[in-house]
Design an enzyme around this catalytic site. Structure first.
Site, mmCIF file in Angstrom:
data_model
loop_
_atom_site.group_PDB
_atom_site.id
_atom_site.type_symbol
_atom_site.label_atom_id
_atom_site.label_comp_id
_atom_site.label_asym_id
_atom_site.label_seq_id
_atom_site.Cartn_x
_atom_site.Cartn_y
_atom_site.Cartn_z
ATOM 1 N N ALA A 1 36.408 -12.476 -19.959
ATOM 2 C CA ALA A 1 36.838 -12.298 -18.580
ATOM 3 C C ALA A 1 36.551 -10.861 -18.169
ATOM 4 C CB ALA A 1 38.321 -12.607 -18.456
ATOM 5 N N GLY A 2 36.985 -10.513 -17.024
ATOM 6 C CA GLY A 2 36.714 -9.169 -16.518
ATOM 7 C C GLY A 2 36.302 -9.271 -15.077
ATOM 8 N N MET B 1 34.101 -7.743 -13.264
ATOM 9 C CA MET B 1 32.681 -7.822 -12.964
ATOM 10 C C MET B 1 32.151 -9.226 -13.213
ATOM 11 S SD MET B 1 30.459 -5.068 -12.604
ATOM 12 C CE MET B 1 30.061 -3.979 -13.934
ATOM 13 N N CYS B 2 32.599 -9.779 -14.322
ATOM 14 C CA CYS B 2 32.173 -11.109 -14.733
ATOM 15 C C CYS B 2 32.602 -12.149 -13.694
ATOM 16 C CB CYS B 2 32.844 -11.396 -16.063
ATOM 17 S SG CYS B 2 32.004 -12.554 -17.083
ATOM 18 N N ARG C 1 30.235 4.450 -17.410
ATOM 19 C CA ARG C 1 30.577 5.867 -17.508
ATOM 20 C C ARG C 1 31.870 6.072 -18.267
ATOM 21 N NH1 ARG C 1 29.811 8.328 -13.065
ATOM 22 N NH2 ARG C 1 28.712 6.627 -12.068
ATOM 23 N N GLU D 1 28.137 -0.698 -5.285
ATOM 24 C CA GLU D 1 28.842 -1.826 -5.906
ATOM 25 C C GLU D 1 30.336 -1.523 -5.890
ATOM 26 O OE1 GLU D 1 30.427 -1.941 -8.979
ATOM 27 O OE2 GLU D 1 29.967 0.028 -9.803
ATOM 28 N N HIS E 1 31.915 15.219 -7.170
ATOM 29 C CA HIS E 1 31.496 14.219 -8.148
ATOM 30 C C HIS E 1 32.444 13.021 -8.151
ATOM 31 C CE1 HIS E 1 29.763 12.497 -11.759
ATOM 32 N NE2 HIS E 1 30.996 12.361 -12.232
ATOM 33 N N GLN F 1 37.996 0.032 -10.973
ATOM 34 C CA GLN F 1 38.053 0.555 -12.337
ATOM 35 C C GLN F 1 38.732 1.925 -12.375
ATOM 36 O OE1 GLN F 1 33.865 0.120 -12.889
ATOM 37 N NE2 GLN F 1 34.071 -1.723 -14.141
ATOM 38 N N CYS G 1 31.887 0.394 -18.209
ATOM 39 C CA CYS G 1 30.670 0.152 -18.979
ATOM 40 C C CYS G 1 29.609 1.199 -18.678
ATOM 41 C CB CYS G 1 30.072 -1.213 -18.693
ATOM 42 S SG CYS G 1 31.134 -2.342 -17.869
#
Lengths: 271, 436
Positions: free
Chosen positions: B190-191, B193-194, B52, B114, B99, B120, B50
């Protein structure tokens, strides 16, 4: 003696206000505790001042603007201390104590000499009617402080810019709860003050209600808070709307108290 | 061989742009194949979260590679390159490595520290591995990035729970509701992070959880996990009023909740406040919902803003992490440079020569009466064998060095002949450890 007590009260309130404002910048628990004791000490002295005046005058010392403003200030501080203890929110003091200090300051502008009691006021109702009115006003004053805090905090949360006060201010729910509690205190007190006033008016002036400006404005104030309470209990008015109404109500109440006395001639114009 | 990074993140692009450039996780095959089909792009990985969208590739031609990837991003998403280009950053060489290490270690995250980003990137790497768009260099590179991230996490306090999006959400909820113990959380979609956010809320004492999903079975499964209640997606608006905190992260391309819906719901709740947390990109909830009285809506960008205010105290930890990354960059860069052909050719020749010498000496030691002339011929003969044997691989390596997959051969040769090339470190154990 009386003047000294007044000055001491003033000093204590000034110091407490200062401490609470510092607390706003540096919210250290110790500072909160010290501020609490200073304002409590101030309240004790203020009560002594009022008692001393009562004994000296031989009647409830809420008969002119000096006395009533002073008593209003006392009621605000008392109400604030109760809420601060109940909700454990020192920062409420940063918003309420300045109000009490300013009101006490204004009272000092009016002549403080004890005058012989206006015969119309010579009644057992005097103490009941006035003290209920002022404790009601004080509850609305605390609600006003909480409402301002609510609007600030809500502004942060809605606009997502969490300013420096964000961490220090309590949750919206707590502030709304204070607003509500103040209302449930203040509204019955105001109601009883109006009723007792009407009964007293009947015995003193021969009529329950004479649309004297004070009576009219009291009724307007009453309607505002009644609307707020009604909205809360039925459709769940809360939050921002309740806060704004509490602020409007407070200003109307101030006008009922001061504006009517100073600007509109009528039966209640005691100066 | 060069590692090149092209991408955009929450730092350079708003959520409106990011949601346009995002790659759907279910359709990764096509873009990955198209990516490595580009001219002079050998390996490629696409990381799309979400916050990047980044593309990592290996190429010989840095400038050309960067412009081809930019063009690819623009064309793939049908966005004019001029619009997109202002949001894109690109790195190569050491900066690219730094980077990616920083991203994996969550130093570049919206909420620094985080933990979700590492997962991810691992998922993104999984797609690249599945569709074979990544090869030796990026495999090694990503594994290295994972191990760096792990080091950062264990050696600094940067990833303590206090620095996640979900934690920021919990903090906000406490400022809205005060006490969370009588509050209900609803998960829409879902997900990771959620779910993480939901766990955070449960840890902070919320009373119950409701879960809804377009696939009802998924909702049931997740609800079981949280000891909550599954709700049919079609009946969302029959249940929404029971929720105080709503976590939304569906893959829906449009808004699923609008201001009208919320006005209706809040009336039903008698104005009890609601806190919407929209962590989906594209967003699930119309931003006008925030205007409804007693409703607070935060999307990913908003949460970033919240967290930015808390970040200062974490800078010290971040500095420690940067130091770790500095160290690791050095190591990885050394390894990368050994992938060039020349040192490998030298090492390969060295190994053959070493064997030839050893065998020759053994033979000569038992051959006392050999004539010096004969010995010379023997040496010439063995040397010729070695040269003949090495001719083909050497010339191949030199030829492919002009633009082919040298690294493949280099890596194979190294393993086949156990070559030690200057700067190389063996990291097989480390890799195994990371697979957990």
């Amino acid at each position: 003696m009386n003047a000294l007590l007044f000055k001491l009260t003033m000093g204590a309130y000034f110091l407490a206000t200062l401490l609470y404002l510092v607390y706003l910048i540096k919210p250290r628990p110790t500072l909160g505790r010290i501020s609490h004791w200073v304002i409590s000490g101030g309240l004790v002295i203020h009560c002594m001042f009022t008692l001393d005046r009562y004994l000296e005058a031989g009647h409830t010392p809420i008969t002119n603007l000096h006395e009533s403003l002073s008593f209003f200030s006392l009621a605000i501080v008392g109400m604030f201390i109760a809420f601060e203890r109940k909700f454990k929110i020192s920062i409420l003091g940063s918003f309420v104590t300045p109000l009490a200090l300013v009101i006490l300051g204004i009272s000092a502008l009016f002549p403080s000499a004890i005058a012989p009691l206006n015969p119309a006021l010579k009644s057992k109702w005097l103490m009941l009617h006035t003290s209920m009115a002022f404790f009601g006003y004080a509850a609305f004053a605390v609600a006003f402080g909480a409402a301002i805090m609510y609007l600030i905090q809500e502004h942060f949360l809605k606009n997502k810019r969490l300013g420096p006060l964000y961490q220090k201010l309590p949750s919206l729910d707590t502030l709304d709860e204070i607003n509500y509690r103040c209302l449930t205190f203040g509204f019955p007190l105001l109601t009883f003050a109006i009723i007792s006033g009407a009964i007293w008016a009947e015995t003193a002036w021969g009529t329950y209600w004479s649309w004297d400006p004070k009576e009219t404005w009291s009724l307007i104030t009453w309607f505002i808070y009644a609307a707020l309470l009604h909205g809360r209990l039925t459709t769940g008015w809360r939050g921002r709307r309740a806060a704004i109404l509490a602020i409007i109500g407070f200003f109307v109440m101030l006008f009922t108290f001061l504006g009517v006395n100073l600007l509109l001639p009528g039966l209640h114009s005691y100066k | 061989m060069n590692i090149v990074v092209v991408g955009l993140s929450h730092k350079t692009a708003t959520v409106e742009i990011r949601e346009k450039v995002a790659f759907a996780p279910t359709h990764m095959e096509k873009p990955l194949r198209e990516l490595v089909a580009l001219e002079d792009i050998q390996e490629g990985i696409i990381v799309s979260t979400c916050n990047r969208v980044e593309i990592y590739v290996t190429t010989r031609d840095i400038a050309g590679g960067i412009s081809r990837i930019k063009r690819f991003l623009a064309d793939y998403h049908h966005i004019p390159l001029e619009t997109l280009e202002t949001h894109l950053y690109s790195y190569h060489g050491e900066a690219a490595i730094r980077h990616v290490f920083r991203v994996a270690a969550s130093l570049d995250s919206m909420v620094v520290g985080e933990p979700q980003i590492l997962g991810q990137i691992k998922t993104s790497y999984g797609y690249a591995a599945e569709y074979k768009s990544s090869g030796i260099i990026l495999n090694r590179f990503l594994h290295k990035a994972f191990s760096v991230a792990k080091r950062v996490r264990t050696e600094t306090k940067i990833a303590s729970s206090a620095v996640s999006v979900s934690f920021a959400a919990v903090e906000l909820a406490k400022k809205i509701f005060g006490d969370l113990s009588d509050k209900t959380v609803m998960l829409i979609g879902a997900g990771e992070m959620c779910e993480l956010a939901a766990k955070h809320f449960l840890n902070n004492g919320v009373r119950g959880v409701m879960v809804t999903n377009r696939t009802y079975e998924k909702a049931v499964k997740l609800a079981e996990e949280f000891d909550g209640k599954a709700v049919n997606f079609e009946e969302l608006f029959d249940h929404l009023h029971k929720a105080d905190i709503i976590l939304s992260s569906t893959g829906a391309p449009h808004h699923i909740i609008g201001p009208k819906d919320v006005e209706e719901v809040i009336r039903r709740r008698r104005q009890k406040p609601m806190f919407f947390i929209d962590i989906a990109v594209p967003r699930d909830i119309d931003s006008r919902v925030n205007k409804v009285p007693n409703v607070y809506l935060y999307d990913m960008d908003d949460l970033q803003g919240v967290v930015a205010t808390n970040l200062e105290q974490r800078n010290r930890e971040a500095q420690k992490a940067e130091a770790i990354i500095d160290q690791e960059i050095g190591q990885f860069f050394k390894w990368l440079s050994t992938l060039d052909a020349t040192p490998t050719i030298v090492a390969l020749r060295g190994r053959f020569e070493e064997v030839r010498r050893a065998e020759l000496e053994k033979t000569l030691a038992n051959w006392k009466d050999i004539e010096p002339e004969e010995q010379k011929r023997l040496e010439a003969c063995t040397a010729a064998i070695v040269n003949k044997l090495l001719h083909q691989p050497t010339s191949l390596l030199k030829r492919t060095g002009q633009g082919g997959r040298t690294d493949l051969y280099v890596d194979a040769l190294r393993n086949l002949f156990d070559l030690e090339v200057a700067g190389q470190t063996t990291e097989t154990e480390e890799l195994g450890e990371l697979e957990e």
